[in-house]
Design a protein around this motif. Structure first.
Motif, PDB file in Angstrom:
ATOM      1  N   THR A 133      73.785   9.554 -33.266  1.00 14.00           N
ATOM      2  CA  THR A 133      73.978   8.347 -32.291  1.00 14.00           C
ATOM      3  C   THR A 133      73.285   8.593 -31.038  1.00 14.00           C
ATOM      4  N   GLU A 134      73.109   9.694 -30.639  1.00 13.38           N
ATOM      5  CA  GLU A 134      72.285  10.033 -29.529  1.00 13.38           C
ATOM      6  C   GLU A 134      70.839   9.765 -29.852  1.00 13.38           C
ATOM      7  N   ALA A 135      70.503  10.127 -30.879  1.00 11.47           N
ATOM      8  CA  ALA A 135      68.983  10.033 -31.095  1.00 11.47           C
ATOM      9  C   ALA A 135      68.755   8.466 -31.354  1.00 11.47           C
ATOM     10  N   ARG A 136      69.599   7.727 -31.909  1.00  7.05           N
ATOM     11  CA  ARG A 136      69.247   6.280 -31.911  1.00  7.05           C
ATOM     12  C   ARG A 136      69.210   5.626 -30.611  1.00  7.05           C
ATOM     13  N   GLU A 137      70.179   5.657 -29.839  1.00  9.57           N
ATOM     14  CA  GLU A 137      69.982   5.266 -28.601  1.00  9.57           C
ATOM     15  C   GLU A 137      68.765   5.531 -27.808  1.00  9.57           C
ATOM     16  N   ALA A 138      68.162   6.862 -27.973  1.00 10.13           N
ATOM     17  CA  ALA A 138      66.805   7.410 -27.240  1.00 10.13           C
ATOM     18  C   ALA A 138      65.854   6.587 -27.885  1.00 10.13           C
ATOM     19  N   ILE A 139      65.799   6.497 -29.362  1.00 20.43           N
ATOM     20  CA  ILE A 139      64.728   5.528 -29.865  1.00 20.43           C
ATOM     21  C   ILE A 139      64.830   4.052 -29.525  1.00 20.43           C
ATOM     22  N   LEU A 140      66.006   3.411 -29.518  1.00 17.31           N
ATOM     23  CA  LEU A 140      65.822   2.064 -29.293  1.00 17.31           C
ATOM     24  C   LEU A 140      65.750   1.956 -27.577  1.00 17.31           C
ATOM     25  N   PHE A 142      63.708   3.542 -26.024  1.00 16.50           N
ATOM     26  CA  PHE A 142      62.264   3.766 -25.854  1.00 16.50           C
ATOM     27  C   PHE A 142      61.557   2.615 -26.145  1.00 16.50           C
ATOM     28  N   GLN A 143      61.711   1.900 -27.431  1.00 21.43           N
ATOM     29  CA  GLN A 143      61.225   0.806 -27.987  1.00 21.43           C
ATOM     30  C   GLN A 143      61.390  -0.514 -27.067  1.00 21.43           C
ATOM     31  N   PHE A 144      62.537  -0.542 -26.322  1.00 17.49           N
ATOM     32  CA  PHE A 144      62.902  -1.767 -25.378  1.00 17.49           C
ATOM     33  C   PHE A 144      62.730  -1.519 -23.956  1.00 17.49           C
ATOM     34  N   GLN A 145      61.832  -0.260 -23.623  1.00 16.32           N
ATOM     35  CA  GLN A 145      61.676   0.179 -22.491  1.00 16.32           C
ATOM     36  C   GLN A 145      60.736  -1.106 -21.401  1.00 16.32           C
ATOM     37  N   SER A 146      59.786  -1.752 -22.265  1.00 20.15           N
ATOM     38  CA  SER A 146      59.080  -2.846 -21.620  1.00 20.15           C
ATOM     39  C   SER A 146      59.349  -4.140 -22.187  1.00 20.15           C
ATOM     40  N   VAL A 147      60.446  -4.307 -22.772  1.00 19.27           N
ATOM     41  CA  VAL A 147      60.863  -5.580 -23.393  1.00 19.27           C
ATOM     42  C   VAL A 147      62.120  -6.341 -22.669  1.00 19.27           C
ATOM     43  N   PRO A 148      61.852  -7.621 -22.068  1.00 21.79           N
ATOM     44  CA  PRO A 148      63.103  -7.903 -21.450  1.00 21.79           C
ATOM     45  C   PRO A 148      64.083  -8.243 -22.384  1.00 21.79           C
ATOM     46  N   LEU A 149      65.469  -7.785 -21.954  1.00 23.37           N
ATOM     47  CA  LEU A 149      66.542  -8.190 -22.702  1.00 23.37           C
ATOM     48  C   LEU A 149      67.558  -9.018 -21.903  1.00 23.37           C
ATOM     49  N   ALA A 150      68.208  -9.825 -22.588  1.00 24.63           N
ATOM     50  CA  ALA A 150      69.203 -10.918 -22.031  1.00 24.63           C
ATOM     51  C   ALA A 150      70.590 -10.790 -22.651  1.00 24.63           C
ATOM     52  N   GLY A 151      71.392  -9.913 -21.744  1.00 29.17           N
ATOM     53  CA  GLY A 151      72.965  -9.571 -22.366  1.00 29.17           C
ATOM     54  C   GLY A 151      72.745  -8.751 -23.448  1.00 29.17           C
ATOM     55  N   LEU A 152      71.677  -8.131 -23.951  1.00 22.41           N
ATOM     56  CA  LEU A 152      71.869  -7.270 -25.081  1.00 22.41           C
ATOM     57  C   LEU A 152      71.992  -5.778 -24.641  1.00 22.41           C
ATOM     58  N   ASP A 153      73.168  -5.370 -25.331  1.00 24.30           N
ATOM     59  CA  ASP A 153      73.828  -3.785 -24.777  1.00 24.30           C
ATOM     60  C   ASP A 153      73.135  -2.940 -25.952  1.00 24.30           C
ATOM     61  N   VAL A 154      72.314  -2.079 -25.582  1.00 22.52           N
ATOM     62  CA  VAL A 154      71.916  -1.019 -26.489  1.00 22.52           C
ATOM     63  C   VAL A 154      72.763  -0.358 -27.489  1.00 22.52           C
ATOM     64  N   ASN A 155      73.780  -0.010 -26.535  1.00 21.54           N
ATOM     65  CA  ASN A 155      74.915   0.839 -27.354  1.00 21.54           C
ATOM     66  C   ASN A 155      75.527  -0.162 -28.339  1.00 21.54           C
ATOM     67  N   TRP A 156      75.422  -1.402 -28.149  1.00 24.54           N
ATOM     68  CA  TRP A 156      76.226  -2.224 -29.449  1.00 24.54           C
ATOM     69  C   TRP A 156      75.251  -2.209 -30.491  1.00 24.54           C
ATOM     70  N   ILE A 157      73.927  -2.004 -30.347  1.00 24.53           N
ATOM     71  CA  ILE A 157      72.990  -1.877 -31.671  1.00 24.53           C
ATOM     72  C   ILE A 157      73.250  -0.635 -32.266  1.00 24.53           C
ATOM     73  N   VAL A 158      73.322   0.232 -31.245  1.00 18.21           N
ATOM     74  CA  VAL A 158      73.510   2.093 -31.960  1.00 18.21           C
ATOM     75  C   VAL A 158      74.807   1.979 -32.712  1.00 18.21           C
ATOM     76  N   GLU A 159      75.909   1.130 -32.281  1.00 17.32           N
ATOM     77  CA  GLU A 159      76.939   1.310 -33.280  1.00 17.32           C
ATOM     78  C   GLU A 159      76.726   0.703 -34.629  1.00 17.32           C
ATOM     79  N   ARG A 160      75.812  -0.306 -34.686  1.00 19.84           N
ATOM     80  CA  ARG A 160      75.630  -1.051 -35.868  1.00 19.84           C
ATOM     81  C   ARG A 160      74.356  -0.593 -36.729  1.00 19.84           C
TER      82      ARG A 160
END
Length: 240
Positions: A133-140, A142-160
């Motif tokens: 879980t912790e590693a997936r959050e870090a990877i995600l 990092f991948q989205f650090q320069s990508v605009p997000l609109a209402g997207l929760d990284v933790n929601w992705i981690v759970e899935r």
């Protein structure tokens, strides 16, 4: 020496490179799947590579996809068998290899010729599993650090994304960005929950398939305890 085993895309090559950095050592990575395609005699090529690592000691030598040497040398009389014999001899030369940390990587350890798993050279096994879980959050993040997000929760992705490899997560993020670009036309692409939901339908975790194959081989070939960690992980995560 250590044999790293596990699903593809989980970071075996990355960990080997990191170990070299931690040891402040040189790093020599060899793709064994293409070793027979190099110009010249493959046996001489292997000998020269080992000599280069010895000259650069301290050095981490990473033999990636080491099982492919045995697969291509399956016939006792095949010319490839000489490459397998030479590689086994180089690995067993522990006196000459002093100062070299041997690391091998394999996604199919059940195909490795036993002569390559020699005492004092490559005699320990390390299971490299999908990111937790912790590693997936870090990877995600990092991948989205320069990508605009609109209402997207990284933790929601981690759970899935349980059992997603690092490469799976990269593909997932890239696919979500592609979908956002298609919807954004000339605007700056912004990844929203809908894009990620669609990407999750297309990109599925690859590790469960590997573990389902691994358990078939591990159950009947674990006399040395080589697959103890693999079987424990499969049992813990209900992958069989």
């Amino acid at each position: 020496g250590v044999l790293m085993v596990g699903p593809p895309g989980c970071g075996k090559s990355f960990f080997a490179r990191t170990i070299a950095g931690e040891l402040d050592a040189g790093f020599l990575s060899i793709e064994m799947g293409t070793s027979l395609d190099w110009p010249g005699d493959p046996r001489d090529n292997i000998h020269r590579l080992f000599n280069a690592a010895r000259a650069a000691a301290p050095c981490v030598m990473f033999l990636n996809d080491i099982e492919l040497v045995g697969v291509r040398a399956a016939g006792e009389d095949a010319p490839d068998r000489r490459l397998l014999t030479r590689l086994a001899a180089e690995l067993a030369n522990t006196a000459a290899n002093r100062g070299i940390t041997m690391i091998a990587g394999s996604t199919a350890p059940w195909h490795i010729d036993i002569s390559l798993l020699t005492s004092g050279a490559i005699d320990r096994t390390l299971l490299v599993v999908p990111p937790d879980t912790e590693a997936r959050e870090a990877i995600l993040r990092f991948q989205f650090q320069s990508v605009p997000l609109a209402g997207l929760d990284v933790n929601w992705i981690v759970e899935r994304t349980q059992h997603f490899s690092g490469n799976d997560l990269l593909l997932l993020c890239e696919r979500a960005q592609e979908l956002a670009t298609d919807d954004g036309l000339n605007a700056t692409p912004t990844v929203a929950p809908g894009h990620m939901t669609r990407a999750l339908r297309e990109i599925r975790p690859s590790a469960p398939k590997w573990f389902s194959v691994a358990v078939e081989h591990a159950v009947g070939a674990n006399r040395s305890g080589m697959y103890d960690d693999t079987l424990a992980y499969i049992d813990e995560h209900h992958l069989a």
